[in-house]
Design an enzyme around this catalytic site. Structure first.
Site, PDB file in Angstrom:
ATOM      1  CB  THR A 172      -1.236  -0.125   1.147  1.00  0.00           C
ATOM      2  OG1 THR A 172      -2.276  -1.222   1.656  1.00  0.00           O
ATOM      3  CG2 THR A 172      -1.594   1.144   1.195  1.00  0.00           C
ATOM      4  NE  ARG A 174      -1.728  -0.923  -3.771  1.00  0.00           N
ATOM      5  CZ  ARG A 174      -2.553  -1.473  -3.413  1.00  0.00           C
ATOM      6  NH1 ARG A 174      -1.719  -1.878  -2.803  1.00  0.00           N
ATOM      7  NH2 ARG A 174      -3.658  -0.541  -3.250  1.00  0.00           N
ATOM      8  CG  HIS A 209      -9.482  -1.024  -3.387  1.00  0.00           C
ATOM      9  ND1 HIS A 209      -8.980  -1.426  -1.791  1.00  0.00           N
ATOM     10  CD2 HIS A 209     -10.287  -1.938  -3.620  1.00  0.00           C
ATOM     11  CE1 HIS A 209     -10.022  -1.618  -1.710  1.00  0.00           C
ATOM     12  NE2 HIS A 209     -10.824  -2.882  -1.877  1.00  0.00           N
TER      13      HIS A 209
END
Length: 147
Positions: free
Chosen positions: A93, A107, A120
């Site tokens: 994350t 990411r 997500h």
């Protein structure tokens, strides 16, 4: 085990066509199938419902602001161990961590900050069912004939 998961491409990813296309290619290159998808612009109420578990956390308002800042894309993905595989493909994350620990993940490559981390993914089968019901209320999972 064949399964399903929900993925979201966040607004800042959709605003960058090169990054958006590359993220789609990540999915395809891993043999993950896109079952259905839709682009939408979340209202503040919808974003608050989706991120209800984070209410009161320091990043909550920032997250709601991001998720209502423009169109996003919600996808249902299917494949062997897809929930785990999509989460691995997304990476951590926290973008700063992802850059060093998983330099080739979505990411790391396309995230801008911990809130604007590009994607997500559902964290469990029960989360998937709850999240899918919010965005695809008239579909059941698994769809008929797709086990």
């Amino acid at each position: 085990m064949h399964g399903f998961t929900l993925a979201i491409f966040k607004p800042h990813l959709l605003k960058n066509p090169v990054a958006y296309s590359a993220a789609e290619k990540f999915i395809d290159s891993c043999g993950i199938r896109i079952v259905t998808r839709k682009q939408l612009h979340l209202t503040e109420s919808q974003a608050k419902q989706f991120y209800q578990a984070h209410e009161g956390k320091f990043f909550y308002k920032r997250l709601i602001s991001l998720m209502t800042s423009g169109p996003l894309e919600v996808l249902i993905l299917s494949g062997e161990n897809v929930l785990t595989r999509w989460r691995e493909l997304m990476g951590p994350t926290k973008v700063f961590k992802a850059v060093y620990s998983h330099p080739d993940c979505v990411r790391s490559l396309f995230g801008l900050s911990d809130t604007r981390n590009a994607t997500h993914g559902s964290d469990s089968e029960s989360s998937f069912l709850t999240e899918a019901a919010l965005f695809f209320p008239n579909q059941k999972f698994p769809p008929d004939g797709d086990q």
